[in-house]
Design an enzyme around this catalytic site. Structure first.
Site, PDB file in Angstrom:
ATOM      1  N   CYS A  85       0.832  -1.210   0.000  1.00  0.00           N
ATOM      2  CA  CYS A  85       0.000   0.000   0.000  1.00  0.00           C
ATOM      3  C   CYS A  85       0.868   1.262   0.000  1.00  0.00           C
ATOM      4  O   CYS A  85       1.492   1.550  -1.024  1.00  0.00           O
ATOM      5  CB  CYS A  85      -0.998  -0.047   1.147  1.00  0.00           C
ATOM      6  SG  CYS A  85      -2.403   1.031   0.860  1.00  0.00           S
ATOM      7  N   ILE A 142      -7.128  -0.427   1.506  1.00  0.00           N
ATOM      8  CA  ILE A 142      -7.502   0.753   2.294  1.00  0.00           C
ATOM      9  C   ILE A 142      -6.876   1.991   1.656  1.00  0.00           C
ATOM     10  O   ILE A 142      -5.649   2.144   1.677  1.00  0.00           O
ATOM     11  CB  ILE A 142      -7.046   0.610   3.757  1.00  0.00           C
ATOM     12  CG1 ILE A 142      -7.720  -0.615   4.391  1.00  0.00           C
ATOM     13  CG2 ILE A 142      -7.384   1.867   4.560  1.00  0.00           C
ATOM     14  CD1 ILE A 142      -7.060  -1.088   5.648  1.00  0.00           C
ATOM     15  N   ARG A 143      -7.728   2.854   1.097  1.00  0.00           N
ATOM     16  CA  ARG A 143      -7.221   4.032   0.366  1.00  0.00           C
ATOM     17  C   ARG A 143      -5.989   3.655  -0.466  1.00  0.00           C
ATOM     18  O   ARG A 143      -4.940   4.284  -0.396  1.00  0.00           O
ATOM     19  CB  ARG A 143      -6.908   5.172   1.333  1.00  0.00           C
ATOM     20  CG  ARG A 143      -8.163   5.817   1.897  1.00  0.00           C
ATOM     21  CD  ARG A 143      -7.859   7.029   2.766  1.00  0.00           C
ATOM     22  NE  ARG A 143      -7.172   6.677   3.995  1.00  0.00           N
ATOM     23  CZ  ARG A 143      -7.751   6.071   5.019  1.00  0.00           C
ATOM     24  NH1 ARG A 143      -9.023   5.761   4.976  1.00  0.00           N
ATOM     25  NH2 ARG A 143      -7.071   5.783   6.095  1.00  0.00           N
ATOM     26  N   HIS A 183      -3.059  -5.190   1.667  1.00  0.00           N
ATOM     27  CA  HIS A 183      -2.380  -5.468   2.938  1.00  0.00           C
ATOM     28  C   HIS A 183      -2.344  -6.963   3.242  1.00  0.00           C
ATOM     29  O   HIS A 183      -3.204  -7.460   3.973  1.00  0.00           O
ATOM     30  CB  HIS A 183      -3.125  -4.760   4.078  1.00  0.00           C
ATOM     31  CG  HIS A 183      -3.044  -3.285   4.024  1.00  0.00           C
ATOM     32  ND1 HIS A 183      -2.035  -2.573   4.638  1.00  0.00           N
ATOM     33  CD2 HIS A 183      -3.830  -2.374   3.421  1.00  0.00           C
ATOM     34  CE1 HIS A 183      -2.210  -1.287   4.420  1.00  0.00           C
ATOM     35  NE2 HIS A 183      -3.292  -1.129   3.688  1.00  0.00           N
ATOM     36  N   GLU A 185      -0.553  -8.424   5.197  1.00  0.00           N
ATOM     37  CA  GLU A 185      -0.202  -8.649   6.615  1.00  0.00           C
ATOM     38  C   GLU A 185      -1.444  -8.789   7.482  1.00  0.00           C
ATOM     39  O   GLU A 185      -1.354  -9.116   8.650  1.00  0.00           O
ATOM     40  CB  GLU A 185       0.718  -7.528   7.125  1.00  0.00           C
ATOM     41  CG  GLU A 185       0.085  -6.156   7.285  1.00  0.00           C
ATOM     42  CD  GLU A 185       0.006  -5.352   5.992  1.00  0.00           C
ATOM     43  OE1 GLU A 185       0.056  -5.955   4.901  1.00  0.00           O
ATOM     44  OE2 GLU A 185      -0.141  -4.121   6.076  1.00  0.00           O
TER      45      GLU A 185
HETATM   46  N1  GLN Z   1      -3.328   6.450   0.843  1.00  0.00           N
HETATM   47  C1  GLN Z   1      -2.137   6.147   1.568  1.00  0.00           C
HETATM   48  C2  GLN Z   1      -0.928   6.891   1.001  1.00  0.00           C
HETATM   49  O1  GLN Z   1      -1.039   7.613   0.076  1.00  0.00           O
HETATM   50  C3  GLN Z   1      -1.867   4.655   1.571  1.00  0.00           C
HETATM   51  C4  GLN Z   1      -2.913   3.946   2.381  1.00  0.00           C
HETATM   52  C5  GLN Z   1      -2.427   2.689   3.044  1.00  0.00           C
HETATM   53  O2  GLN Z   1      -1.233   2.407   3.115  1.00  0.00           O
HETATM   54  N2  GLN Z   1      -3.348   1.940   3.605  1.00  0.00           N
HETATM   55  O3  GLN Z   1       0.143   6.749   1.483  1.00  0.00           O
END
Ligand code: GLN
Length: 205
Positions: A85, A142-143, A183, A185
């Site tokens: 991520c 997640i985002r 993720h 993990e």
């Molecule tokens: N949106 C986050 C970023 O730009 C990453 C999100 C995440 O690692 N869950 O760093």
């Protein structure tokens, strides 16, 4: 560098992000897992995980703690690294929708789009086919970023296989570098970390 036969040491970038989960999965896989906050801690590592979190904060803290250049140099020198991520963003050579002036460590010949899935799908989960792993893996986003484009040396390991983001690249590998938008993990499945540990073992001198 490491002596043959020794258990590999895999560091987890620990200035920001979900460090503990990675340390746990790596420890369960039988490697020596260690938090990396200072350059000296990086020296002992045969591989490095860069966790999820917030990539702009990670880059700034890495600068503040004089870890940015050592990380960049080690990665350039062939240190196996696995970014999840925000960690994927850190390993990318190019970012779309980055914060103004956002820096990355680079290494992966990819353009990642930050927060690519849009605000309305802030987070979601799904099962994905992953190259080299037999049964689908469970992926928590997640985002998350996705890989917008990549150079010829980059191997695609996984794509979203349903919904509006269908076909988007969410896992890649280039030599000793590997990254996932999601993720691995979280969710009790160590198979993707196992792929990385094998990569670290393959690249030990
Ligand atoms: N949106 C986050 C970023 O730009 C990453 C999100 C995440 O690692 N869950 O760093």
């Amino acid at each position: 560098m490491s002596e043959a036969g020794r258990r590999p040491t895999i560091g987890v970038f620990a200035l920001q992000g979900d460090v503990r989960e990675h340390l746990r999965v790596l420890t369960d896989l039988g490697v020596r897992a260690t938090a990396v906050r200072r350059p000296a801690e990086l020296d002992a590592c045969d591989g490095l995980v860069i966790p999820g979190g917030e990539s702009t904060t990670m880059a700034k803290l890495a600068r503040t703690f004089d870890l940015f250049e050592p990380l960049r140099q080690r990665i350039k020198g062939g240190l196996p690294a696995f970014g999840t991520c925000a960690g994927m963003i850190m390993l990318a050579d190019r970012i779309e929708d980055g914060a103004p002036g956002q820096e990355t460590l680079g290494g992966l010949d990819v353009t990642v789009r930050r927060n690519a899935f849009g605000r309305q799908v802030d987070s979601f989960e799904g099962d994905l086919e992953f190259a080299g792993i037999e049964q689908p893996v469970h992926a928590v986003f997640i985002r998350a970023p996705w890989v917008e484009e990549h150079g010829p040396a980059v191997e695609v390991l996984a794509r979203v296989d349903e919904g509006p983001a269908m076909g988007r690249i969410v896992a890649v590998r280039q030599g000793p570098l590997m990254a996932t938008s999601f993720h691995p993990e979280w969710g009790g499945d160590a198979r993707i970390h196992r792929v990385f540990v094998d990569l670290v073992l393959d690249h030990r001198h």
